[in-house]
Motif scaffolding. Structure first.
Motif, PDB file in Angstrom:
ATOM      1  N   MET A   1     -22.968  14.635  38.761  1.00  0.00           N
ATOM      2  CA  MET A   1     -21.518  14.447  38.860  1.00  0.00           C
ATOM      3  C   MET A   1     -20.908  14.365  37.457  1.00  0.00           C
ATOM      4  N   LYS A   2     -19.778  15.063  37.281  1.00  0.00           N
ATOM      5  CA  LYS A   2     -19.121  15.085  35.978  1.00  0.00           C
ATOM      6  C   LYS A   2     -18.583  13.703  35.637  1.00  0.00           C
ATOM      7  N   PRO A   3     -18.870  13.185  34.430  1.00  0.00           N
ATOM      8  CA  PRO A   3     -18.370  11.848  34.072  1.00  0.00           C
ATOM      9  C   PRO A   3     -16.856  11.813  33.972  1.00  0.00           C
ATOM     10  N   ILE A   4     -16.253  10.696  34.425  1.00  0.00           N
ATOM     11  CA  ILE A   4     -14.810  10.516  34.335  1.00  0.00           C
ATOM     12  C   ILE A   4     -14.440   9.774  33.051  1.00  0.00           C
ATOM     13  N   ILE A   5     -15.417   9.050  32.482  1.00  0.00           N
ATOM     14  CA  ILE A   5     -15.250   8.406  31.176  1.00  0.00           C
ATOM     15  C   ILE A   5     -16.462   8.759  30.315  1.00  0.00           C
ATOM     16  N   THR A   6     -16.212   9.290  29.139  1.00  0.00           N
ATOM     17  CA  THR A   6     -17.278   9.588  28.179  1.00  0.00           C
ATOM     18  C   THR A   6     -16.953   8.900  26.857  1.00  0.00           C
ATOM     19  N   VAL A   7     -17.847   8.030  26.418  1.00  0.00           N
ATOM     20  CA  VAL A   7     -17.722   7.364  25.117  1.00  0.00           C
ATOM     21  C   VAL A   7     -18.923   7.804  24.293  1.00  0.00           C
ATOM     22  N   GLN A   8     -18.669   8.536  23.224  1.00  0.00           N
ATOM     23  CA  GLN A   8     -19.755   9.155  22.455  1.00  0.00           C
ATOM     24  C   GLN A   8     -19.722   8.726  21.000  1.00  0.00           C
ATOM     25  N   ASP A   9     -20.693   7.903  20.604  1.00  0.00           N
ATOM     26  CA  ASP A   9     -20.890   7.484  19.216  1.00  0.00           C
ATOM     27  C   ASP A   9     -19.595   6.945  18.593  1.00  0.00           C
ATOM     28  N   VAL A  10     -18.943   6.036  19.303  1.00  0.00           N
ATOM     29  CA  VAL A  10     -17.641   5.519  18.881  1.00  0.00           C
ATOM     30  C   VAL A  10     -17.806   4.310  17.958  1.00  0.00           C
ATOM     31  N   SER A  11     -17.100   4.337  16.842  1.00  0.00           N
ATOM     32  CA  SER A  11     -17.032   3.214  15.912  1.00  0.00           C
ATOM     33  C   SER A  11     -15.575   2.929  15.601  1.00  0.00           C
ATOM     34  N   MET A  12     -15.275   1.647  15.324  1.00  0.00           N
ATOM     35  CA  MET A  12     -13.902   1.252  15.001  1.00  0.00           C
ATOM     36  C   MET A  12     -13.914   0.310  13.821  1.00  0.00           C
ATOM     37  N   MET A  13     -13.163   0.678  12.769  1.00  0.00           N
ATOM     38  CA  MET A  13     -13.098  -0.124  11.554  1.00  0.00           C
ATOM     39  C   MET A  13     -11.668  -0.591  11.307  1.00  0.00           C
ATOM     40  N   PHE A  14     -11.524  -1.869  10.949  1.00  0.00           N
ATOM     41  CA  PHE A  14     -10.236  -2.419  10.549  1.00  0.00           C
ATOM     42  C   PHE A  14     -10.304  -2.801   9.070  1.00  0.00           C
ATOM     43  N   ARG A  15      -9.176  -2.642   8.373  1.00  0.00           N
ATOM     44  CA  ARG A  15      -9.092  -3.053   6.970  1.00  0.00           C
ATOM     45  C   ARG A  15      -8.432  -4.426   6.921  1.00  0.00           C
ATOM     46  N   LEU A  16      -9.164  -5.413   6.454  1.00  0.00           N
ATOM     47  CA  LEU A  16      -8.669  -6.780   6.378  1.00  0.00           C
ATOM     48  C   LEU A  16      -8.291  -7.108   4.941  1.00  0.00           C
ATOM     49  N   SER A  17      -7.109  -7.679   4.791  1.00  0.00           N
ATOM     50  CA  SER A  17      -6.631  -8.014   3.445  1.00  0.00           C
ATOM     51  C   SER A  17      -7.391  -9.211   2.881  1.00  0.00           C
ATOM     52  N   LYS A  18      -7.761  -9.100   1.607  1.00  0.00           N
ATOM     53  CA  LYS A  18      -8.392 -10.220   0.907  1.00  0.00           C
ATOM     54  C   LYS A  18      -7.366 -11.109   0.211  1.00  0.00           C
ATOM     55  N   ASN A  19      -6.121 -10.629   0.189  1.00  0.00           N
ATOM     56  CA  ASN A  19      -5.087 -11.368  -0.524  1.00  0.00           C
ATOM     57  C   ASN A  19      -4.594 -12.560   0.289  1.00  0.00           C
ATOM     58  N   LYS A  20      -3.958 -13.486  -0.386  1.00  0.00           N
ATOM     59  CA  LYS A  20      -3.492 -14.727   0.241  1.00  0.00           C
ATOM     60  C   LYS A  20      -1.967 -14.822   0.217  1.00  0.00           C
ATOM     61  N   GLU A  21      -1.270 -13.682   0.381  1.00  0.00           N
ATOM     62  CA  GLU A  21       0.187 -13.747   0.377  1.00  0.00           C
ATOM     63  C   GLU A  21       0.668 -14.458   1.636  1.00  0.00           C
ATOM     64  N   TYR A  22       1.616 -15.322   1.458  1.00  0.00           N
ATOM     65  CA  TYR A  22       2.200 -16.028   2.589  1.00  0.00           C
ATOM     66  C   TYR A  22       3.636 -15.584   2.866  1.00  0.00           C
ATOM     67  N   ARG A  23       4.195 -14.762   1.954  1.00  0.00           N
ATOM     68  CA  ARG A  23       5.555 -14.281   2.138  1.00  0.00           C
ATOM     69  C   ARG A  23       5.566 -12.763   2.001  1.00  0.00           C
ATOM     70  N   LEU A  24       6.495 -12.121   2.726  1.00  0.00           N
ATOM     71  CA  LEU A  24       6.583 -10.666   2.721  1.00  0.00           C
ATOM     72  C   LEU A  24       6.869 -10.135   1.327  1.00  0.00           C
ATOM     73  N   LYS A  25       7.713 -10.850   0.566  1.00  0.00           N
ATOM     74  CA  LYS A  25       8.052 -10.415  -0.787  1.00  0.00           C
ATOM     75  C   LYS A  25       6.819 -10.336  -1.670  1.00  0.00           C
ATOM     76  N   GLU A  26       5.932 -11.359  -1.571  1.00  0.00           N
ATOM     77  CA  GLU A  26       4.711 -11.363  -2.369  1.00  0.00           C
ATOM     78  C   GLU A  26       3.822 -10.173  -2.005  1.00  0.00           C
ATOM     79  N   TYR A  27       3.756  -9.874  -0.713  1.00  0.00           N
ATOM     80  CA  TYR A  27       2.914  -8.757  -0.270  1.00  0.00           C
ATOM     81  C   TYR A  27       3.400  -7.443  -0.871  1.00  0.00           C
ATOM     82  N   PHE A  28       4.705  -7.175  -0.811  1.00  0.00           N
ATOM     83  CA  PHE A  28       5.224  -5.908  -1.316  1.00  0.00           C
ATOM     84  C   PHE A  28       5.123  -5.825  -2.837  1.00  0.00           C
TER      85      PHE A  28
END
Length: 242
Positions: A1-28
């Motif tokens: 039977m043909k698969p209705i969901i196929t997940v093939q070698d899936v990876s997901m990466m997020f970029r996490l900030s190392k900075n400690k800005e607490y205000r939007l102005k500092e970030y920009f």
């Protein structure tokens, strides 16, 4: 039977900030100066599986293991960093189940709005309206703004709408965690009927008894990788023993 969901070698990466800005102005300011630093966080690594029509798969694992991220990728809410995901047919995502409601509208209005978002006509929703309201046990509150609802009422309404739209694939994230035992039993019975009718279900729960009741197969995720894959009884037993 043909698969209705196929997940093939899936990876997901997020970029996490190392900075400690607490205000939007500092970030920009740091962004303009090139002082922003990031580290890579791989939420999922090389995940692969297939599901056919009418099959059910449970995802188990501790918080932060990547379960909800995987569901969002399959639902099309996010795109994977690498790998391929293919689905056939319509998808009803029960992820953050009450997050899609307009809080200023009544339950009646949200039912028709959500139905339209799933591609259903007003005539179709008219036919299903009473069944949705009865299943959600809204009673006299159907014309009250959903902003006045408890989390349990919102979850009942979301589940009732999503499982009455005849989707080919239902993606459910902790949808049975809210509500009393009677309502959870109603949800379990509804999902079993959907499986019998040929719906494919992806289900996340911290309750291994629920996974064993609803799902034929299971995947145990640990820190973004597959630790075990097999029948729900086998996987849940190993996960419980860990």
């Amino acid at each position: 039977m043909k698969p209705i969901i196929t997940v093939q070698d899936v990876s997901m990466m997020f970029r996490l900030s190392k900075n400690k800005e607490y205000r939007l102005k500092e970030y920009f300011l740091n962004a303009v100066r090139g002082h922003l630093a990031f580290e890579e966080f791989w939420a999922l690594k090389h995940i692969s599986f297939e599901l056919s029509k009418g099959e059910s798969l449970g995802l188990v694992g501790v918080n932060g293991s990547g379960k909800s991220t995987l569901l969002k990728l399959i639902a099309g809410i996010m795109r994977p960093t690498s790998g391929m995901i293919k689905t056939i047919g319509t998808i009803a995502p029960l992820i953050e189940i009450n997050g899609g409601f307009d809080r200023t509208l009544t339950a009646r209005e949200n039912i028709y709005l959500t139905g339209a978002m799933h591609g259903h006509t007003r005539a179709y929703m008219n036919k299903r309206f009473d069944e949705i309201v009865d299943f959600a046990e809204l009673g006299a509150f159907v014309d009250a703004p959903v902003a006045t609802y408890s989390s349990g009422m919102l979850s009942r309404l979301g589940f009732a709408i999503a499982t009455l739209t005849n989707a080919d694939i239902v993606i459910a994230d902790e949808v049975l965690a809210v509500g009393d035992a009677k309502f959870r039993k109603k949800c379990e019975d509804r999902m079993k009927k959907m499986l019998d009718a040929g719906t494919t279900i992806l289900f996340v729960s911290h309750s291994t008894p629920q996974v064993k009741k609803i799902c034929q197969k299971a995947v145990w995720l640990d820190k973004g990788v597959v630790k075990m894959m097999g029948t729900s009884d086998e996987v849940c037993k190993a996960y419980e023993q860990s």
